[in-house]
Motif scaffolding. Structure first.
Motif, PDB file in Angstrom:
ATOM      1  N   ALA A   5      -1.652   8.312  -6.131  1.00  0.00           N
ATOM      2  CA  ALA A   5      -2.725   7.348  -5.853  1.00  0.00           C
ATOM      3  C   ALA A   5      -2.143   6.166  -5.115  1.00  0.00           C
ATOM      4  CB  ALA A   5      -3.352   6.886  -7.164  1.00  0.00           C
ATOM      5  N   LEU A   6      -2.846   5.706  -4.097  1.00  0.00           N
ATOM      6  CA  LEU A   6      -2.387   4.547  -3.326  1.00  0.00           C
ATOM      7  C   LEU A   6      -3.363   3.403  -3.459  1.00  0.00           C
ATOM      8  CD1 LEU A   6      -1.163   6.243  -0.037  1.00  0.00           C
ATOM      9  CD2 LEU A   6       0.182   5.518  -2.003  1.00  0.00           C
ATOM     10  N   LEU A   7      -2.825   2.243  -3.555  1.00  0.00           N
ATOM     11  CA  LEU A   7      -3.640   1.028  -3.647  1.00  0.00           C
ATOM     12  C   LEU A   7      -4.049   0.592  -2.249  1.00  0.00           C
ATOM     13  CD1 LEU A   7      -4.714  -1.306  -5.394  1.00  0.00           C
ATOM     14  CD2 LEU A   7      -2.534  -2.460  -4.991  1.00  0.00           C
ATOM     15  N   ALA A   8      -5.357   0.538  -2.033  1.00  0.00           N
ATOM     16  CA  ALA A   8      -5.845   0.122  -0.714  1.00  0.00           C
ATOM     17  C   ALA A   8      -5.533  -1.354  -0.510  1.00  0.00           C
ATOM     18  CB  ALA A   8      -7.345   0.360  -0.618  1.00  0.00           C
ATOM     19  N   GLY A   9      -4.897  -1.641   0.592  1.00  0.00           N
ATOM     20  CA  GLY A   9      -4.565  -3.036   0.865  1.00  0.00           C
ATOM     21  C   GLY A   9      -3.102  -3.186   1.186  1.00  0.00           C
ATOM     22  N   VAL A  10      -2.697  -4.384   1.467  1.00  0.00           N
ATOM     23  CA  VAL A  10      -1.318  -4.644   1.809  1.00  0.00           C
ATOM     24  C   VAL A  10      -0.729  -5.634   0.842  1.00  0.00           C
ATOM     25  CG1 VAL A  10      -1.612  -4.113   4.246  1.00  0.00           C
ATOM     26  CG2 VAL A  10      -2.033  -6.433   3.465  1.00  0.00           C
ATOM     27  N   ALA A  11       0.591  -5.581   0.724  1.00  0.00           N
ATOM     28  CA  ALA A  11       1.277  -6.450  -0.232  1.00  0.00           C
ATOM     29  C   ALA A  11       1.966  -7.574   0.517  1.00  0.00           C
ATOM     30  CB  ALA A  11       2.290  -5.644  -1.033  1.00  0.00           C
ATOM     31  N   GLN A  17       2.593  -1.599   2.541  1.00  0.00           N
ATOM     32  CA  GLN A  17       1.764  -0.969   1.522  1.00  0.00           C
ATOM     33  C   GLN A  17       2.622  -0.591   0.325  1.00  0.00           C
ATOM     34  OE1 GLN A  17      -0.220   2.284   3.497  1.00  0.00           O
ATOM     35  NE2 GLN A  17      -2.008   1.023   3.866  1.00  0.00           N
ATOM     36  N   THR A  18       2.040  -0.693  -0.856  1.00  0.00           N
ATOM     37  CA  THR A  18       2.751  -0.337  -2.079  1.00  0.00           C
ATOM     38  C   THR A  18       1.946   0.663  -2.865  1.00  0.00           C
ATOM     39  OG1 THR A  18       1.722  -2.152  -3.271  1.00  0.00           O
ATOM     40  CG2 THR A  18       3.862  -2.590  -2.272  1.00  0.00           C
ATOM     41  N   PRO A  19       2.624   1.529  -3.669  1.00  0.00           N
ATOM     42  CA  PRO A  19       1.900   2.486  -4.472  1.00  0.00           C
ATOM     43  C   PRO A  19       0.995   1.790  -5.474  1.00  0.00           C
ATOM     44  CG  PRO A  19       4.226   3.063  -4.327  1.00  0.00           C
ATOM     45  CD  PRO A  19       4.072   1.691  -3.756  1.00  0.00           C
ATOM     46  N   ALA A  20      -0.010   2.545  -5.961  1.00  0.00           N
ATOM     47  CA  ALA A  20      -0.970   1.984  -6.916  1.00  0.00           C
ATOM     48  C   ALA A  20      -0.273   1.390  -8.106  1.00  0.00           C
ATOM     49  CB  ALA A  20      -1.933   3.072  -7.374  1.00  0.00           C
ATOM     50  N   GLY A  21      -0.654   0.163  -8.436  1.00  0.00           N
ATOM     51  CA  GLY A  21      -0.125  -0.459  -9.632  1.00  0.00           C
ATOM     52  C   GLY A  21       1.275  -0.987  -9.514  1.00  0.00           C
ATOM     53  N   THR A  22       1.852  -1.064  -8.322  1.00  0.00           N
ATOM     54  CA  THR A  22       3.186  -1.622  -8.188  1.00  0.00           C
ATOM     55  C   THR A  22       3.108  -3.015  -7.606  1.00  0.00           C
ATOM     56  OG1 THR A  22       3.558  -0.734  -5.976  1.00  0.00           O
ATOM     57  CG2 THR A  22       4.200   0.647  -7.832  1.00  0.00           C
ATOM     58  N   SER A  23       4.191  -3.753  -7.739  1.00  0.00           N
ATOM     59  CA  SER A  23       4.217  -5.131  -7.244  1.00  0.00           C
ATOM     60  C   SER A  23       5.623  -5.489  -6.832  1.00  0.00           C
ATOM     61  CB  SER A  23       3.753  -6.086  -8.350  1.00  0.00           C
ATOM     62  OG  SER A  23       3.961  -7.433  -7.992  1.00  0.00           O
ATOM     63  N   ASP A  24       5.744  -6.341  -5.818  1.00  0.00           N
ATOM     64  CA  ASP A  24       7.068  -6.814  -5.431  1.00  0.00           C
ATOM     65  C   ASP A  24       7.698  -7.622  -6.562  1.00  0.00           C
ATOM     66  OD1 ASP A  24       6.996  -5.661  -2.934  1.00  0.00           O
ATOM     67  OD2 ASP A  24       6.069  -7.416  -1.995  1.00  0.00           O
ATOM     68  N   ASN A  25       6.888  -8.263  -7.377  1.00  0.00           N
ATOM     69  CA  ASN A  25       7.375  -8.990  -8.547  1.00  0.00           C
ATOM     70  C   ASN A  25       6.628  -8.464  -9.756  1.00  0.00           C
ATOM     71  OD1 ASN A  25       8.228 -10.694 -10.511  1.00  0.00           O
ATOM     72  ND2 ASN A  25       7.625 -12.589  -9.487  1.00  0.00           N
ATOM     73  N   GLY A  93       6.536   8.787  -8.022  1.00  0.00           N
ATOM     74  CA  GLY A  93       5.266   8.150  -7.711  1.00  0.00           C
ATOM     75  C   GLY A  93       4.085   9.092  -7.754  1.00  0.00           C
ATOM     76  N   ASP A  94       4.288  10.316  -8.248  1.00  0.00           N
ATOM     77  CA  ASP A  94       3.181  11.268  -8.356  1.00  0.00           C
ATOM     78  C   ASP A  94       2.183  10.834  -9.427  1.00  0.00           C
ATOM     79  OD1 ASP A  94       4.377  12.815  -6.418  1.00  0.00           O
ATOM     80  OD2 ASP A  94       5.314  14.192  -7.837  1.00  0.00           O
ATOM     81  N   TYR A  95       2.679  10.171 -10.457  1.00  0.00           N
ATOM     82  CA  TYR A  95       1.842   9.616 -11.521  1.00  0.00           C
ATOM     83  C   TYR A  95       2.211   8.156 -11.708  1.00  0.00           C
ATOM     84  CZ  TYR A  95       1.111  14.550 -12.617  1.00  0.00           C
ATOM     85  OH  TYR A  95       0.807  15.883 -12.539  1.00  0.00           O
ATOM     86  N   GLN A  96       1.289   7.415 -12.329  1.00  0.00           N
ATOM     87  CA  GLN A  96       1.543   6.001 -12.592  1.00  0.00           C
ATOM     88  C   GLN A  96       1.837   5.728 -14.061  1.00  0.00           C
ATOM     89  OE1 GLN A  96      -1.222   7.018 -10.460  1.00  0.00           O
ATOM     90  NE2 GLN A  96       0.483   6.848  -9.012  1.00  0.00           N
ATOM     91  N   VAL A  97       1.438   6.631 -14.942  1.00  0.00           N
ATOM     92  CA  VAL A  97       1.677   6.510 -16.382  1.00  0.00           C
ATOM     93  C   VAL A  97       2.108   7.881 -16.887  1.00  0.00           C
ATOM     94  CG1 VAL A  97       0.685   5.876 -18.626  1.00  0.00           C
ATOM     95  CG2 VAL A  97      -0.141   4.755 -16.543  1.00  0.00           C
ATOM     96  N   ALA A  98       3.002   7.915 -17.871  1.00  0.00           N
ATOM     97  CA  ALA A  98       3.479   9.207 -18.369  1.00  0.00           C
ATOM     98  C   ALA A  98       3.756   9.157 -19.864  1.00  0.00           C
ATOM     99  CB  ALA A  98       4.739   9.634 -17.622  1.00  0.00           C
ATOM    100  N   PHE A  99       3.340  10.194 -20.557  1.00  0.00           N
ATOM    101  CA  PHE A  99       3.719  10.405 -21.946  1.00  0.00           C
ATOM    102  C   PHE A  99       5.105  11.040 -21.974  1.00  0.00           C
ATOM    103  CE2 PHE A  99      -0.774   9.958 -22.403  1.00  0.00           C
ATOM    104  CZ  PHE A  99      -1.047   9.662 -23.733  1.00  0.00           C
ATOM    105  N   SER A 100       5.908  10.648 -22.964  1.00  0.00           N
ATOM    106  CA  SER A 100       7.231  11.260 -23.101  1.00  0.00           C
ATOM    107  C   SER A 100       7.735  11.141 -24.532  1.00  0.00           C
ATOM    108  CB  SER A 100       8.249  10.586 -22.174  1.00  0.00           C
ATOM    109  OG  SER A 100       9.555  11.103 -22.380  1.00  0.00           O
TER     110      SER A 100
END
Length: 332
Positions: A5-11, A17-25, A93-100
């Motif tokens: 999943a990709l986050l629409a918009g620019v960082a 562009q950054t993957p969904a739910g990511t941040s430079d900080n 980056g295939d998933y944003q959350v994972a059970f483990s």
């Protein structure tokens, strides 16, 4: 099902562009008290086999996240092979959350076991414990893990946490998992089908209580299958990791004649270390605040508590998760 999943918009001002739910900080938003998500975001949650608890609780969690954010965060859960594969896919980056499972997550951050180098992951929190199920056909003649020599044994899906535990238990019992058994690397559904058909003699499964696939097996096969007590292998397992603890599968869980002495391992919910802190905060608050709704999907989710949710070391907590748990008064 593992679509990125990709986050629409620019960082930032650089336009990257950054993957969904990511941040430079990754620590900025929640640390400043912003436990929210500014833009519409899609996240995919890596769970496990469809007849296992990860999948059931993961789907319930996805639903609660979507509701809690009024559809701003659109979450979906995906069937996967579980722990090892989940972390590898999370890292890509295939998933944003994972059970483990916790032992697998520990291997990941330390770059040991199935991982050749440390993986940059963080925990949203410790959730419920998994019980190790070791089940044999009553006519197999198997009375211990050591007695599986030469037998057809399902060690779980490839790259699953079950497979990691199964191989360690076999080694603890003095067996070579590659040579001393006829390994069947099957998911839980195919495993229980094989047990019913008589094509598999025994299997390992690590899951919450109850696991629907195991419930179905004992309901259908009755006294043709039985559990093995594995508590005698705990000391050797604890030499590998302190994550392994003594546990019990109560007789009422699967309507067995007696309680089963087993080994339990905590589960953790993971994200990449660079996930946006506001999103991580929202996910963690939902995880804790909607525990009762998750427990309606499977009682194992009752194990999500403010007393234990922070206990993820050496897996670091995400800063956004820490902010959420501080606001909820979780034990430190």
């Amino acid at each position: 099902m593992a679509a990125t999943a990709l986050l629409a918009g620019v960082a930032g001002c650089g336009g990257r562009q950054t993957p969904a739910g990511t941040s430079d900080n990754a620590a900025s938003g929640a640390a400043a008290g912003n436990c929210s998500v500014a833009n519409e975001t899609r996240i995919s949650i890596a769970t496990g086999n469809t007849t296992g608890v990860y999948y059931v609780v993961g789907n319930a969690f996805a639903e609660q996240v979507t509701k809690a954010t009024d559809n701003k965060v659109k979450a979906t859960a995906a069937e996967t092979q579980a722990s090892v594969g989940n972390i590898q896919s999370l890292d890509k980056g295939d998933y944003q959350v994972a059970f483990s499972l916790f032992d697998t997550a520990t291997d990941a951050v330390q770059g040991t076991g199935s991982f050749t180098k440390p993986v940059q992951i963080a925990a949203l929190g410790r959730i419920y414990d998994n019980s190790t199920h070791v089940v044999v056909r009553a006519d197999s003649g198997i009375t211990s893990v050591a007695g599986m020599k030469g037998k057809r044994v399902s060690t779980g899906s490839p790259k699953s946490g079950t497979e990691v535990i199964a191989q360690r238990l076999l080694k603890a019992a003095g067996l070579d998992p590659d040579k001393d058994i006829q390994p069947q690397r099957l998911d839980l559904q195919k495993t229980t089908d094989g047990m019913k058909a008589g094509t598999i003699d025994a299997f390992f499964w690590s899951g919450g209580l109850p696991t629907s696939g195991v419930t179905d097996l004992f309901t259908t096969a009755g006294d043709k299958v039985k559990f093995l007590d594995i508590d005698s292998l705990l000391p050797k397992m604890q030499q590998l990791s302190p994550a392994y603890q003594a546990g019990t599968i109560p007789s009422a869980t699967y309507k067995t004649a007696t309680d089963v002495k087993t080994i339990v391992v905590p589960n953790v919910l993971l994200v990449r270390s660079d996930m946006d802190a506001g999103l991580a905060c929202v996910l963690t608050k939902t995880l804790v605040e909607k525990r009762d709704q998750l427990a309606q999907a499977n009682p194992a989710a009752k194990g999500i508590t403010l007393e234990t949710v922070r206990k993820t070391a050496p897996v670091p907590m995400h800063p956004g998760a820490t902010a959420a748990l501080d606001s909820l008064g979780a034990a430190k």
